[in-house]
Write a protein that holds these residues in place. Structure first.
Motif, PDB file in Angstrom:
ATOM      1  N   LEU A  49       0.832  -1.192   0.000  1.00 19.50           N
ATOM      2  CA  LEU A  49       0.000   0.000   0.000  1.00 19.50           C
ATOM      3  C   LEU A  49       0.876   1.255   0.000  1.00 19.50           C
ATOM      4  CD1 LEU A  49      -2.886   1.216   0.302  1.00 19.50           C
ATOM      5  CD2 LEU A  49      -2.566   1.066   2.779  1.00 19.50           C
ATOM      6  N   ASP A  50       0.711   2.091  -1.032  1.00 23.29           N
ATOM      7  CA  ASP A  50       1.387   3.393  -1.117  1.00 23.29           C
ATOM      8  C   ASP A  50       2.904   3.261  -1.013  1.00 23.29           C
ATOM      9  OD1 ASP A  50      -1.109   4.570  -1.377  1.00 23.29           O
ATOM     10  OD2 ASP A  50      -1.304   4.995   0.756  1.00 23.29           O
ATOM     11  N   LEU A  51       3.459   2.334  -1.778  1.00 25.23           N
ATOM     12  CA  LEU A  51       4.902   2.125  -1.847  1.00 25.23           C
ATOM     13  C   LEU A  51       5.544   3.112  -2.803  1.00 25.23           C
ATOM     14  CD1 LEU A  51       7.531   0.305  -1.520  1.00 25.23           C
ATOM     15  CD2 LEU A  51       6.674  -0.944  -3.528  1.00 25.23           C
ATOM     16  N   ASP A  52       6.663   3.720  -2.400  1.00 23.32           N
ATOM     17  CA  ASP A  52       7.547   4.450  -3.306  1.00 23.32           C
ATOM     18  C   ASP A  52       8.849   3.656  -3.404  1.00 23.32           C
ATOM     19  OD1 ASP A  52       5.860   6.536  -3.908  1.00 23.32           O
ATOM     20  OD2 ASP A  52       6.843   8.003  -2.619  1.00 23.32           O
ATOM     21  N   SER A  53       9.210   3.249  -4.626  1.00 22.15           N
ATOM     22  CA  SER A  53      10.416   2.435  -4.805  1.00 22.15           C
ATOM     23  C   SER A  53      11.154   2.930  -6.037  1.00 22.15           C
ATOM     24  CB  SER A  53      10.051   0.952  -4.945  1.00 22.15           C
ATOM     25  OG  SER A  53      11.201   0.138  -4.888  1.00 22.15           O
ATOM     26  N   TYR A  54      12.388   3.426  -5.828  1.00 20.33           N
ATOM     27  CA  TYR A  54      13.077   4.084  -6.935  1.00 20.33           C
ATOM     28  C   TYR A  54      14.592   3.971  -6.790  1.00 20.33           C
ATOM     29  CZ  TYR A  54      13.621   7.945  -3.550  1.00 20.33           C
ATOM     30  OH  TYR A  54      13.925   8.704  -2.443  1.00 20.33           O
ATOM     31  N   GLY A  55      15.261   4.110  -7.929  1.00 17.80           N
ATOM     32  CA  GLY A  55      16.713   4.155  -7.956  1.00 17.80           C
ATOM     33  C   GLY A  55      17.394   2.842  -7.619  1.00 17.80           C
ATOM     34  N   ASN A  56      16.673   1.739  -7.662  1.00 20.88           N
ATOM     35  CA  ASN A  56      17.269   0.441  -7.343  1.00 20.88           C
ATOM     36  C   ASN A  56      17.977  -0.118  -8.573  1.00 20.88           C
ATOM     37  OD1 ASN A  56      16.053   0.113  -4.562  1.00 20.88           O
ATOM     38  ND2 ASN A  56      14.209   0.423  -5.791  1.00 20.88           N
ATOM     39  N   ARG A  57      19.161  -0.716  -8.369  1.00 18.83           N
ATOM     40  CA  ARG A  57      19.968  -1.207  -9.486  1.00 18.83           C
ATOM     41  C   ARG A  57      20.790  -2.399  -8.996  1.00 18.83           C
ATOM     42  NH1 ARG A  57      22.000   1.772  -5.281  1.00 18.83           N
ATOM     43  NH2 ARG A  57      24.169   2.425  -5.571  1.00 18.83           N
ATOM     44  N   GLY A  88      -4.182 -13.698  -3.792  1.00 16.29           N
ATOM     45  CA  GLY A  88      -4.594 -12.561  -2.993  1.00 16.29           C
ATOM     46  C   GLY A  88      -3.581 -11.473  -2.769  1.00 16.29           C
ATOM     47  N   ASN A  89      -2.476 -11.439  -3.518  1.00 22.74           N
ATOM     48  CA  ASN A  89      -1.535 -10.327  -3.396  1.00 22.74           C
ATOM     49  C   ASN A  89      -2.099  -9.104  -4.117  1.00 22.74           C
ATOM     50  OD1 ASN A  89       0.751 -11.602  -1.972  1.00 22.74           O
ATOM     51  ND2 ASN A  89       0.822 -12.915  -3.794  1.00 22.74           N
ATOM     52  N   VAL A  90      -2.076  -7.956  -3.439  1.00 28.20           N
ATOM     53  CA  VAL A  90      -2.654  -6.722  -3.978  1.00 28.20           C
ATOM     54  C   VAL A  90      -1.628  -5.603  -3.847  1.00 28.20           C
ATOM     55  CG1 VAL A  90      -4.471  -4.983  -3.711  1.00 28.20           C
ATOM     56  CG2 VAL A  90      -5.009  -7.417  -3.411  1.00 28.20           C
ATOM     57  N   VAL A  91      -1.481  -4.848  -4.938  1.00 29.74           N
ATOM     58  CA  VAL A  91      -0.631  -3.655  -4.965  1.00 29.74           C
ATOM     59  C   VAL A  91      -1.548  -2.465  -5.204  1.00 29.74           C
ATOM     60  CG1 VAL A  91       1.297  -2.493  -6.106  1.00 29.74           C
ATOM     61  CG2 VAL A  91       1.258  -5.012  -5.955  1.00 29.74           C
ATOM     62  N   ARG A  92      -1.478  -1.473  -4.313  1.00 29.69           N
ATOM     63  CA  ARG A  92      -2.380  -0.327  -4.446  1.00 29.69           C
ATOM     64  C   ARG A  92      -1.595   0.953  -4.149  1.00 29.69           C
ATOM     65  NH1 ARG A  92      -6.380  -1.685  -0.734  1.00 29.69           N
ATOM     66  NH2 ARG A  92      -7.310  -2.977  -2.350  1.00 29.69           N
ATOM     67  N   GLY A  93      -1.657   1.892  -5.074  1.00 28.25           N
ATOM     68  CA  GLY A  93      -1.061   3.200  -4.835  1.00 28.25           C
ATOM     69  C   GLY A  93       0.447   3.231  -4.884  1.00 28.25           C
ATOM     70  N   ALA A  94       1.073   2.321  -5.646  1.00 32.92           N
ATOM     71  CA  ALA A  94       2.537   2.286  -5.736  1.00 32.92           C
ATOM     72  C   ALA A  94       3.039   3.285  -6.773  1.00 32.92           C
ATOM     73  CB  ALA A  94       3.011   0.882  -6.098  1.00 32.92           C
ATOM     74  N   ARG A  95       4.226   3.841  -6.508  1.00 32.10           N
ATOM     75  CA  ARG A  95       4.977   4.618  -7.496  1.00 32.10           C
ATOM     76  C   ARG A  95       6.353   3.960  -7.617  1.00 32.10           C
ATOM     77  NH1 ARG A  95       4.222  10.893  -5.715  1.00 32.10           N
ATOM     78  NH2 ARG A  95       5.509  10.120  -3.992  1.00 32.10           N
ATOM     79  N   GLU A  98      -3.638  -1.849  -8.565  1.00 27.97           N
ATOM     80  CA  GLU A  98      -4.613  -0.771  -8.672  1.00 27.97           C
ATOM     81  C   GLU A  98      -3.934   0.575  -8.439  1.00 27.97           C
ATOM     82  OE1 GLU A  98      -7.269  -1.569  -5.487  1.00 27.97           O
ATOM     83  OE2 GLU A  98      -8.131  -3.380  -6.381  1.00 27.97           O
ATOM     84  N   ASP A  99      -4.366   1.594  -9.165  1.00 32.17           N
ATOM     85  CA  ASP A  99      -4.062   2.997  -8.842  1.00 32.17           C
ATOM     86  C   ASP A  99      -2.566   3.235  -8.670  1.00 32.17           C
ATOM     87  OD1 ASP A  99      -6.858   3.039  -8.647  1.00 32.17           O
ATOM     88  OD2 ASP A  99      -6.833   2.819  -6.479  1.00 32.17           O
ATOM     89  N   SER A 100      -1.766   2.664  -9.560  1.00 32.20           N
ATOM     90  CA  SER A 100      -0.312   2.711  -9.420  1.00 32.20           C
ATOM     91  C   SER A 100       0.335   3.300 -10.665  1.00 32.20           C
ATOM     92  CB  SER A 100       0.230   1.307  -9.146  1.00 32.20           C
ATOM     93  OG  SER A 100      -0.235   0.821  -7.895  1.00 32.20           O
ATOM     94  N   VAL A 101       1.622   3.631 -10.563  1.00 33.36           N
ATOM     95  CA  VAL A 101       2.320   4.281 -11.662  1.00 33.36           C
ATOM     96  C   VAL A 101       3.759   3.781 -11.709  1.00 33.36           C
ATOM     97  CG1 VAL A 101       2.856   6.272 -10.198  1.00 33.36           C
ATOM     98  CG2 VAL A 101       2.920   6.526 -12.664  1.00 33.36           C
ATOM     99  N   ALA A 102       4.259   3.578 -12.942  1.00 30.54           N
ATOM    100  CA  ALA A 102       5.648   3.158 -13.152  1.00 30.54           C
ATOM    101  C   ALA A 102       6.232   4.011 -14.265  1.00 30.54           C
ATOM    102  CB  ALA A 102       5.712   1.680 -13.524  1.00 30.54           C
ATOM    103  N   TYR A 103       7.399   4.638 -14.002  1.00 33.87           N
ATOM    104  CA  TYR A 103       7.959   5.531 -15.004  1.00 33.87           C
ATOM    105  C   TYR A 103       9.484   5.594 -14.894  1.00 33.87           C
ATOM    106  CZ  TYR A 103       7.908   8.959 -11.117  1.00 33.87           C
ATOM    107  OH  TYR A 103       8.068   9.599  -9.915  1.00 33.87           O
ATOM    108  N   GLY A 104      10.103   5.890 -16.039  1.00 37.25           N
ATOM    109  CA  GLY A 104      11.538   6.121 -16.077  1.00 37.25           C
ATOM    110  C   GLY A 104      12.384   4.893 -15.828  1.00 37.25           C
ATOM    111  N   ASN A 105      11.827   3.705 -15.986  1.00 44.97           N
ATOM    112  CA  ASN A 105      12.569   2.479 -15.694  1.00 44.97           C
ATOM    113  C   ASN A 105      13.360   2.001 -16.912  1.00 44.97           C
ATOM    114  OD1 ASN A 105      11.527   1.822 -12.880  1.00 44.97           O
ATOM    115  ND2 ASN A 105       9.610   2.076 -14.013  1.00 44.97           N
TER     116      ASN A 105
END
Length: 345
Positions: free
Chosen positions: A131-139, A160-167, A188-195
């Motif tokens: 819920l509402d995860l921010d995950s970035y810059g991982n390499r 039953g795994n659910v992802v909601r509100g992730a960036r 649901e309601d998530s976004v992925a960019y710049g990967n």
């Protein structure tokens, strides 16, 4: 913190005061809570807690090397019914690594700049809520960028795994990766960019560069993942891709914009795509003969480019989250003429 984890029993709440916790050995969670009495590990109030794994082994592992199971993650979980909330995890050999873990809640976590995926769930793992995860810059220098995702739920099964509100952004491989996970995941309601861009000058770069990778494997087995009201933009390659998964994927009211390859690539699956929007991608959509659905932008005809959108400014969506942890709402990528296609975030 490890002492508190070791003492915890079902119903225990561990409150972590603000500050930087520079680990010399990773945190190991092995005892489970229960569905009615989970164990909580959370930041105290609004205090900022940073768990820094830079001094741990395998930060990074050598090129071509492997990371022993127990050393995967600044936080390593082989337990169920935990709630982990409000923590920032950086510079670890994975941020959080969760194997054979079910019924956990990851609430308003930040996983950034780790040497593998930010949050990784694997094995027999079901009923987890991200819920509402921010995950970035991982390499991942050890694999030349090939496997570090913002969020990976892969190589396993569990309903039953659910992802909601992730960036999920600026990771070396994909934003989200469901490689060889054989039970349906709902996003649901998530976004992925710049990967998928080589921001670290890694040699022989192999990052895939998709926003949402919905399966695939050495043997492409079916899994009926669901993605709704989500956005993939400015990824190196694809927006939403089946990656060879032949399953009955379902995508509705999603938006792909300015991806370097195909916005919606479902040439190998029995996908149902309904009211999705593809604009200004190199290719709008690639669909196989088994694909169903309708009402998508490519079905409606007309010109779907930047001029068809109310706003192409992502700064609100990518800015600070709302006080409740949600992604701030804006007119980003909404169609000008009220057509009922695409995400609303």
């Amino acid at each position: 913190m490890q002492r508190a984890i070791d003492l915890a029993r079902p119903g225990t709440v561990i409150s972590v005061r603000g500050g930087t916790y520079a680990l010399t050995s990773n945190l190991q969670i092995a005892r489970s809570g229960t569905a009615s009495n989970p164990i909580t590990l959370a930041a105290y109030g609004s205090e900022k807690v940073l768990i820094d794994g830079e001094a741990l082994p395998n930060t990074p592992a050598p090129v071509g090397g492997s990371i022993p199971n127990a050393q995967r993650g600044a936080i390593h979980i082989e337990a169920s019914h935990w709630r982990i909330a409000g923590l920032e995890i950086a510079n670890g050999p994975y941020g959080i690594f969760c194997r054979d873990c079910s019924g956990n809640v990851f609430d308003r976590i930040v996983t950034r700049d780790n040497y593998e995926s930010g949050l990784h769930i694997q094995g027999a793992s079901g009923g987890n809520l991200i819920l509402d995860l921010d995950s970035y810059g991982n390499r991942d220098p050890r694999k030349n960028g090939e496997s570090a995702d913002g969020l990976a739920i892969k190589e396993g099964s569990g309903a039953g795994n659910v992802v909601r509100g992730a960036r999920l952004w600026n990771n070396s491989d994909d934003g989200f990766d469901a490689w060889e996970f054989l039970s349906p995941i709902r996003i649901e309601d998530s976004v992925a960019y710049g990967n998928g861009f080589n921001r670290w000058d890694l040699p022989d770069y192999t990052g895939d560069g998709n926003g949402f990778k919905l399966g695939g494997g050495d043997e492409d087995l079916p899994a009926a993942h669901v993605v709704t009201n989500s956005i993939a933009f400015r990824n190196q390659v694809g927006g939403f891709v089946d990656n060879g998964n032949p399953g009955a994927l379902r995508l509705s009211r999603d938006t792909a914009w300015r991806n370097g390859g195909t916005g919606f690539d479902f040439s190998d699956s029995a996908a149902t795509l309904t009211r999705n929007l593809a604009a200004s991608n190199a290719v709008p959509a690639g669909l196989g003969g088994a694909a169903g659905g309708g009402g998508n932008s490519w079905d409606l005809g007309g010109t779907w480019d930047d001029g068809a959108l109310i706003s192409t400014d992502p700064s609100t969506l990518t800015g600070p989250r709302r006080p409740d942890g949600g992604i701030p709402r804006s007119a980003f990528l909404r169609p000008k003429h009220g057509t009922g296609v695409g995400a609303r975030l």
